[in-house]
Design a protein around this motif. Structure first.
Motif, PDB file in Angstrom:
ATOM      1  N   SER A  30       0.780  -1.159  -0.017  1.00  0.00           N
ATOM      2  CA  SER A  30       0.035  -0.157  -0.030  1.00  0.00           C
ATOM      3  C   SER A  30       1.007   1.166   0.133  1.00  0.00           C
ATOM      4  N   LEU A  31       0.248   2.322  -0.475  1.00  0.00           N
ATOM      5  CA  LEU A  31       1.158   3.662  -0.508  1.00  0.00           C
ATOM      6  C   LEU A  31       0.004   4.716   0.164  1.00  0.00           C
ATOM      7  N   GLY A  32       1.018   5.252   1.262  1.00  0.00           N
ATOM      8  CA  GLY A  32       0.083   6.417   2.070  1.00  0.00           C
ATOM      9  C   GLY A  32       0.969   7.464   1.836  1.00  0.00           C
ATOM     10  N   SER A  33       0.211   8.908   2.247  1.00  0.00           N
ATOM     11  CA  SER A  33       1.031   9.914   2.461  1.00  0.00           C
ATOM     12  C   SER A  33       2.219   9.668   3.530  1.00  0.00           C
ATOM     13  N   SER A  34       2.042   8.931   4.347  1.00  0.00           N
ATOM     14  CA  SER A  34       3.069   8.742   5.544  1.00  0.00           C
ATOM     15  C   SER A  34       4.269   8.099   4.759  1.00  0.00           C
ATOM     16  N   ASP A  35       4.483   7.800   3.587  1.00  0.00           N
ATOM     17  CA  ASP A  35       5.453   7.154   2.887  1.00  0.00           C
ATOM     18  C   ASP A  35       6.491   8.399   2.238  1.00  0.00           C
ATOM     19  N   LEU A  36       5.888   9.447   2.311  1.00  0.00           N
ATOM     20  CA  LEU A  36       6.423  10.425   1.342  1.00  0.00           C
ATOM     21  C   LEU A  36       7.224  11.450   1.953  1.00  0.00           C
ATOM     22  N   ILE A  37       8.529  11.768   1.239  1.00  0.00           N
ATOM     23  CA  ILE A  37       9.095  13.040   1.810  1.00  0.00           C
ATOM     24  C   ILE A  37       9.290  13.862   0.563  1.00  0.00           C
ATOM     25  N   TRP A  38       8.985  15.130   0.837  1.00  0.00           N
ATOM     26  CA  TRP A  38       8.809  16.182  -0.269  1.00  0.00           C
ATOM     27  C   TRP A  38       9.957  17.049  -0.583  1.00  0.00           C
ATOM     28  N   PRO A  39      10.686  16.869  -1.552  1.00  0.00           N
ATOM     29  CA  PRO A  39      11.919  17.686  -1.686  1.00  0.00           C
ATOM     30  C   PRO A  39      11.228  19.240  -2.425  1.00  0.00           C
ATOM     31  N   VAL A  40      11.731  20.324  -1.761  1.00  0.00           N
ATOM     32  CA  VAL A  40      11.535  21.695  -2.043  1.00  0.00           C
ATOM     33  C   VAL A  40      12.858  22.366  -2.429  1.00  0.00           C
ATOM     34  N   PHE A  41      12.754  23.489  -3.189  1.00  0.00           N
ATOM     35  CA  PHE A  41      13.843  24.328  -3.386  1.00  0.00           C
ATOM     36  C   PHE A  41      13.707  25.854  -3.037  1.00  0.00           C
ATOM     37  N   VAL A  42      14.592  26.026  -2.253  1.00  0.00           N
ATOM     38  CA  VAL A  42      14.397  27.491  -1.531  1.00  0.00           C
ATOM     39  C   VAL A  42      15.449  28.473  -2.242  1.00  0.00           C
ATOM     40  N   ARG A  43      14.999  29.700  -2.363  1.00  0.00           N
ATOM     41  CA  ARG A  43      15.772  30.860  -2.776  1.00  0.00           C
ATOM     42  C   ARG A  43      15.441  32.102  -2.323  1.00  0.00           C
ATOM     43  N   ASP A  44      16.292  33.139  -2.518  1.00  0.00           N
ATOM     44  CA  ASP A  44      16.303  34.388  -1.721  1.00  0.00           C
ATOM     45  C   ASP A  44      14.860  34.939  -2.221  1.00  0.00           C
ATOM     46  N   GLY A  45      14.897  36.220  -1.421  1.00  0.00           N
ATOM     47  CA  GLY A  45      13.631  37.070  -1.749  1.00  0.00           C
ATOM     48  C   GLY A  45      12.300  36.928  -0.927  1.00  0.00           C
ATOM     49  N   SER A  46      11.211  37.357  -1.077  1.00  0.00           N
ATOM     50  CA  SER A  46      10.033  37.115  -0.513  1.00  0.00           C
ATOM     51  C   SER A  46       8.956  37.060  -1.458  1.00  0.00           C
ATOM     52  N   GLY A  47       8.021  36.234  -1.075  1.00  0.00           N
ATOM     53  CA  GLY A  47       6.874  36.003  -1.736  1.00  0.00           C
ATOM     54  C   GLY A  47       6.929  35.433  -2.953  1.00  0.00           C
ATOM     55  N   ILE A  48       8.025  34.734  -3.188  1.00  0.00           N
ATOM     56  CA  ILE A  48       8.430  34.339  -4.660  1.00  0.00           C
ATOM     57  C   ILE A  48       8.159  32.693  -4.712  1.00  0.00           C
ATOM     58  N   GLU A  49       7.467  32.321  -5.813  1.00  0.00           N
ATOM     59  CA  GLU A  49       7.311  31.038  -6.464  1.00  0.00           C
ATOM     60  C   GLU A  49       7.812  30.937  -7.925  1.00  0.00           C
ATOM     61  N   GLU A  50       8.758  30.696  -8.282  1.00  0.00           N
ATOM     62  CA  GLU A  50       9.440  30.595  -9.589  1.00  0.00           C
ATOM     63  C   GLU A  50       9.481  29.352 -10.200  1.00  0.00           C
ATOM     64  N   PRO A  51       8.951  29.215 -11.446  1.00  0.00           N
ATOM     65  CA  PRO A  51       8.672  27.889 -12.157  1.00  0.00           C
ATOM     66  C   PRO A  51      10.240  27.429 -12.631  1.00  0.00           C
ATOM     67  N   ILE A  52      10.477  26.177 -12.560  1.00  0.00           N
ATOM     68  CA  ILE A  52      11.498  25.564 -12.925  1.00  0.00           C
ATOM     69  C   ILE A  52      11.132  24.924 -14.317  1.00  0.00           C
ATOM     70  N   PRO A  53      11.617  25.453 -15.635  1.00  0.00           N
ATOM     71  CA  PRO A  53      11.377  24.839 -16.680  1.00  0.00           C
ATOM     72  C   PRO A  53      11.460  23.367 -16.857  1.00  0.00           C
ATOM     73  N   SER A  54      12.471  22.880 -16.516  1.00  0.00           N
ATOM     74  CA  SER A  54      12.933  21.377 -16.781  1.00  0.00           C
ATOM     75  C   SER A  54      12.149  20.587 -15.788  1.00  0.00           C
ATOM     76  N   MET A  55      11.360  21.043 -14.779  1.00  0.00           N
ATOM     77  CA  MET A  55      10.558  20.204 -14.071  1.00  0.00           C
ATOM     78  C   MET A  55       9.204  20.789 -13.587  1.00  0.00           C
ATOM     79  N   PRO A  56       8.413  20.617 -14.711  1.00  0.00           N
ATOM     80  CA  PRO A  56       7.050  21.180 -15.021  1.00  0.00           C
ATOM     81  C   PRO A  56       6.123  20.911 -13.373  1.00  0.00           C
ATOM     82  N   GLY A  57       5.545  21.757 -13.006  1.00  0.00           N
ATOM     83  CA  GLY A  57       4.904  21.825 -11.547  1.00  0.00           C
ATOM     84  C   GLY A  57       5.608  22.108 -10.557  1.00  0.00           C
ATOM     85  N   VAL A  58       7.193  22.238 -10.518  1.00  0.00           N
ATOM     86  CA  VAL A  58       7.998  22.658  -9.457  1.00  0.00           C
ATOM     87  C   VAL A  58       8.495  24.000  -9.487  1.00  0.00           C
ATOM     88  N   VAL A  59       8.510  24.625  -8.405  1.00  0.00           N
ATOM     89  CA  VAL A  59       8.930  25.842  -8.291  1.00  0.00           C
ATOM     90  C   VAL A  59      10.079  26.021  -7.084  1.00  0.00           C
TER      91      VAL A  59
END
Length: 332
Positions: A30-59
């Motif tokens: 079975s697969l559940g939410s508790s199996d997941l670790i979410w990798p996220v990318f952090v950048r400088d600035g404020s209020g920014i969500e910057e798309p990554i072209p080679s990773m559609p849906g990731v910012v």
């Protein structure tokens, strides 16, 4: 295990596939939410969500947006979030000093997450490549990626992250002896409860390309990483590496990449029985997304199928960029 099966027609193996209820009853994994670790990318600035072209849906997210993402992940039942910094080019140096700066992007994000979503575990990356003008995971001296001096730097990085409040240290550098050095330093500094999830079997793979775009390392890398990351042809070597890291104090181990290395996941879990994770890396994610966007596959079905494959191979945890999307589906 030796299966015992009657002859046909006494045995009709399709019986247990006949209805959704029966399929649910006999499902092996079975697969559940508790199996997941979410990798996220952090950048400088404020209020920014910057798309990554080679990773559609990731910012790439600024620290305040990282905190918001952590709140979302916590609400979805995702147990851990993993931070990767997009470091300004002006902060990349040969001595990599930004890596252990208490106020670097990663450490700022750790503190912000702990304030906003205290119940989620925060995992950090330990390697010098986001801070290295040469793009390598270790110091480069006369063209060689040196081991022991790099380990000393990684220990400083580890302690800075632990002081910021990280729950899980994720050394992805593949230097020899770093787990022992990190564990000893954490114990001596009073961080005995900080865990180490070691990238024990990290292969020199072509699947990492979009990730290097995401952290701004593609243009900086001089040469390749084959002298410290594993040869994709090797399997027994992974067993030796995992055994070493566990003996040095790793609490959990990682295989990277994922789908192309499920045999390694299975061998490691079967051999050691230790908590075993795998990373569905950027190239794997991007291929599924690209095919789905072109209408060549059912993206949702393949996403779930790919993650179930990790569970079937024996993985306890999966790092995947699909984590929030999967959690929302599973929580419906």
């Amino acid at each position: 295990m030796t299966p015992t099966v009657a002859s046909f027609p006494a045995a009709r193996l399709r019986r247990t596939r006949s209805t959704p209820a029966i399929r649910d009853l006999v499902r092996e994994n079975s697969l559940g939410s508790s199996d997941l670790i979410w990798p996220v990318f952090v950048r400088d600035g404020s209020g920014i969500e910057e798309p990554i072209p080679s990773m559609p849906g990731v910012v790439r997210r600024s620290v305040d947006k990282i905190a918001e993402a952590a709140v979302e992940a916590q609400a979805l039942g995702i147990p851990a979030i993993c931070l990767f910094p997009y470091t300004d080019a002006g902060l990349k140096t040969e001595d990599c000093a930004e890596a252990w700066n208490p106020d670097n992007l990663t450490n700022q994000a750790v503190r912000a997450i702990k304030a906003a979503a205290p119940d989620i575990a925060v995992m950090t990356d330990v390697a010098l490549d986001p801070y290295n003008i040469n793009g390598h995971d270790g110091f480069v001296v006369n063209g060689e990626i040196v081991n022991d001096a790099t380990v000393e730097a990684l220990v400083k990085m580890t302690l800075a992250q632990a002081e910021a409040g990280a729950d899980i240290i994720g050394p992805s550098d593949m230097m020899d002896g770093r787990i022992s050095a990190m564990r000893n330093a954490l114990e001596q500094a009073g961080h005995s409860n900080v865990m180490i999830l070691s990238y024990s079997a990290k292969y020199a793979s072509g699947y990492y390309g979009p990730f290097r775009d995401a952290v701004g390392a593609s243009g900086a890398l001089n040469g390749d990483k084959k002298t410290y990351q594993m040869d994709p042809a090797n399997s027994d070597e992974a067993i030796r590496l995992v055994q070493r890291d566990l003996s040095e104090g790793a609490d959990m181990v990682m295989i990277k990449p994922g789908i192309a290395y499920l045999d390694i996941c299975h061998r490691i879990k079967s051999t050691f029985g230790a908590p075993t994770c795998a990373y569905q890396v950027s190239g794997e994610y991007a291929m599924i997304q690209a095919a789905a966007q072109n209408g060549w596959i059912d993206g949702e079905q393949v996403m779930l199928e790919s993650l179930m494959a990790f569970k079937r191979a024996g993985c306890d945890g999966i790092l995947t960029y699909f984590a929030p999307e999967v959690a929302r589906l599973l929580n419906r």
